[in-house]
Design a protein around this motif. Structure first.
Motif, PDB file in Angstrom:
ATOM      1  N   CYS A 163       0.829  -1.207   0.000  1.00 45.73           N
ATOM      2  CA  CYS A 163       0.000   0.000   0.000  1.00 45.73           C
ATOM      3  C   CYS A 163       0.862   1.255   0.000  1.00 45.73           C
ATOM      4  N   GLU A 186       3.692   1.359  -1.576  1.00 40.58           N
ATOM      5  CA  GLU A 186       4.542   1.149  -2.744  1.00 40.58           C
ATOM      6  C   GLU A 186       5.936   0.678  -2.348  1.00 40.58           C
ATOM      7  N   ASN A 223       0.113  -0.760 -14.100  1.00 38.93           N
ATOM      8  CA  ASN A 223      -1.323  -0.520 -13.992  1.00 38.93           C
ATOM      9  C   ASN A 223      -1.992  -1.773 -13.436  1.00 38.93           C
ATOM     10  N   ARG A 246      -7.747  -0.661  -9.788  1.00 41.99           N
ATOM     11  CA  ARG A 246      -7.304  -0.742  -8.400  1.00 41.99           C
ATOM     12  C   ARG A 246      -6.098   0.159  -8.190  1.00 41.99           C
ATOM     13  N   GLU A 247      -5.921   0.588  -6.938  1.00 45.89           N
ATOM     14  CA  GLU A 247      -4.798   1.445  -6.589  1.00 45.89           C
ATOM     15  C   GLU A 247      -3.938   0.763  -5.543  1.00 45.89           C
TER      16      GLU A 247
END
Length: 510
Positions: free
Chosen positions: A423, A425, A485, A496-497
């Motif tokens: 979350c 990164e 992506n 989604r992120e």
């Protein structure tokens, strides 16, 4: 405090391993991990001796003490890091029997954080009536003092679906599925008459306990979680016994049960992670993270969720200490607390150690049972396509052939401690074993015990984890944080992120 006794073990599998490189460290790692494995002895201590490791429990504290003692014995620095508090609850003995219309012992488990009974308590078993409405609820509640109330729909059949699919007529399966759907809808309607706080309403009515059943879909396996009960005992009853009680109650055969549940509320206690460290010699501010949660649910001994993940990381650290004692980058092993109640330990570590998140080369998390690793997903980090295949290329070819390397990956599996880092990164990858049997039979169930562990695979998993750490540590290049992506979230229709990260809960619920 805890004795790590080497058990008599079967010989390691005689694989005809082909090493793609002449790297002596890789060869020695294989010999150390496969021929001199300590995984069986570790699993015996963690599951049989220490047992369940519920968040806040003495069992979890004992497991942390054992980890610190074990690391100290190997000469590996390890520490306990406080991150917050949780409620201590200790389960004692439980005896449940039906006393009418005949006598029979029942298979049941206490739900976590339930009150005990203060000695044996006997009362009628009652089901919410099919015609219960908000208008008639008060009259029904007035007659519940001392009763045990059924609070979940019974299953029409406690036979595993794969056996039905193999042996039953299609119309039989269709009928059972329709019956199951009808029962669930019917019970939702019944309980809705009591409002949103069903447990509170029943406790206010003076019930002796609440009975529920969360069948896993497999023979003899129930998923056992927690209760919000504050005064009445909360029990999970096996699929078979719960169905019997429900049928007896519906047919007005007046079932009664006697319950003696010993449970102790220990108040609010501090909570910890255990973190082991091998300091890097050239790049000490860059990190490789081995990650697994130590806590478990309480109905069994947490063997595949997540003693196996814990042992993979612990044994990998032992192998690394024996074969690669002076790593290029710093190697950490995080044994997280309170994963089962919200990824709290790993989330707190992320928040408390921004230097590790910023300096992370890569991490590896394991949290889904036994069997060998079948997949490593890059979790959506583009540079895993450049680095992960290189690290895997050094491991024995037979092992390579068993593992799918999926890069950059789509973050197909969320909900374990790796997501506390992805979350933000920060690339923590999931070492994934097969899922279906684990989900059905051992994930959060009363059957998650030592005998389910496949030690041939556990040895190999720990050895592979050590090899991946070695490759990541020696890699001449730092892996970037560039992200791919992610696929569309079907619930929102939007891609989604990676984030945002959820703030970990650091205080006890009450």
């Amino acid at each position: 405090m805890f004795r790590l006794v080497l058990l008599v073990a079967l010989a390691a599998p005689a694989f005809a391993q082909h090493f793609p490189t002449d790297d002596p460290v890789i060869r020695e790692m294989w010999a150390e991990g496969m021929d001199r494995s300590q995984t069986e002895a570790m699993a015996h201590v963690l599951t049989d001796v220490i047992g369940p490791r519920l968040a806040g429990s003495q069992g979890l504290e004992n497991a942390q003490d054992w980890l610190l003692e074990t690391y100290a014995g190997w000469g590996v620095d390890a520490r306990r890091e406080e991150y917050g508090t949780w409620n201590r609850w200790e389960a004692g003995a439980l005896h449940v029997e039906m006393t009418a219309p005949r006598v029979q012992s029942l298979v049941a488990e206490m739900l976590a954080w339930t009150p005990g009974t203060d000695g044996p308590v006997e009362g009628p078993v009652v089901a919410p009536p099919a015609d219960l409405t908000p208008e008639t609820a008060q009259a029904w509640l007035a007659g519940l003092e001392g009763a045990f109330v059924l609070t979940s729909p019974p299953e029409p059949m406690c036979r595993a679906m794969q056996e039905l699919e193999a042996n039953a007529r299609p119309e039989t399966i269709e009928r059972l599925e329709a019956q199951r759907a009808s029962l669930r809808a019917d019970w939702r309607q019944r309980l809705s008459a009591l409002g949103r706080d069903v447990a509170g309403v029943l406790e206010d009515a003076g019930v002796a306990g609440t009975l529920s059943s969360r069948w896993s879909g497999g023979w003899g396996a129930n998923k056992v979680f927690s209760t919000g009960n504050e005064r009445a005992v909360g029990l999970d009853v096996s699929c078979e016994d719960y169905g019997m009680l429900a049928r007896l109650a519906e047919s007005e055969n007046a079932p009664r049960v006697r319950v003696n549940a010993q449970a102790e509320d220990g108040g609010v206690v501090p909570q910890f992670n255990v973190v082991a460290e091998m300091r890097g010699t050239e790049l000490p501010d860059e990190y490789i993270l081995l990650s697994a949660h130590l806590d478990s649910w309480h109905a069994a001994t947490g063997a595949t969720d997540n003693a196996t993940g814990t042992i993979v990381m612990l044994e990998a650290m032992r192998i690394l200490k024996e074969t690669y004692p002076n790593p290029r980058r710093t190697i950490l092993a995080g044994h997280w607390g309170a994963e089962e109640v919200g990824l709290i330990g790993s989330g707190a570590f992320r928040e408390d150690h921004p230097e590790v998140v910023a300096g992370l080369q890569v991490g590896f998390n394991q949290d889904n049972g036994t069997w060998r690793f079948e997949r490593i997903e890059g979790q959506g980090f583009l540079d895993t396509a450049e680095h992960l295949p290189v690290w895997m290329a050094a491991v024995p070819t037979e092992v390579q052939a068993q593992v799918v390397v999926e890069v950059p990956g789509e973050q197909n599996n969320r909900g374990s401690d790796h997501t506390s880092f992805t979350c933000a990164e920060a690339p923590v990858l999931r070492l994934q074993s097969p899922y279906d049997e684990y989900r059905q039979y051992t994930w959060h169930t009363n059957l998650d015990t030592y005998d389910k562990i496949v030690f041939d695979d556990l040895r190999q998993n720990a050895t592979l984890a050590a090899m991946l750490v070695y490759g990541a540590s020696e890699d001449p290049e730092r892996m970037t944080r560039e992200t791919a992506n992610l696929p569309v979230n079907p619930r929102t229709g939007e891609p989604r992120e990676f984030g945002p990260c959820r703030e970990p809960r650091r205080t006890a619920p009450n």
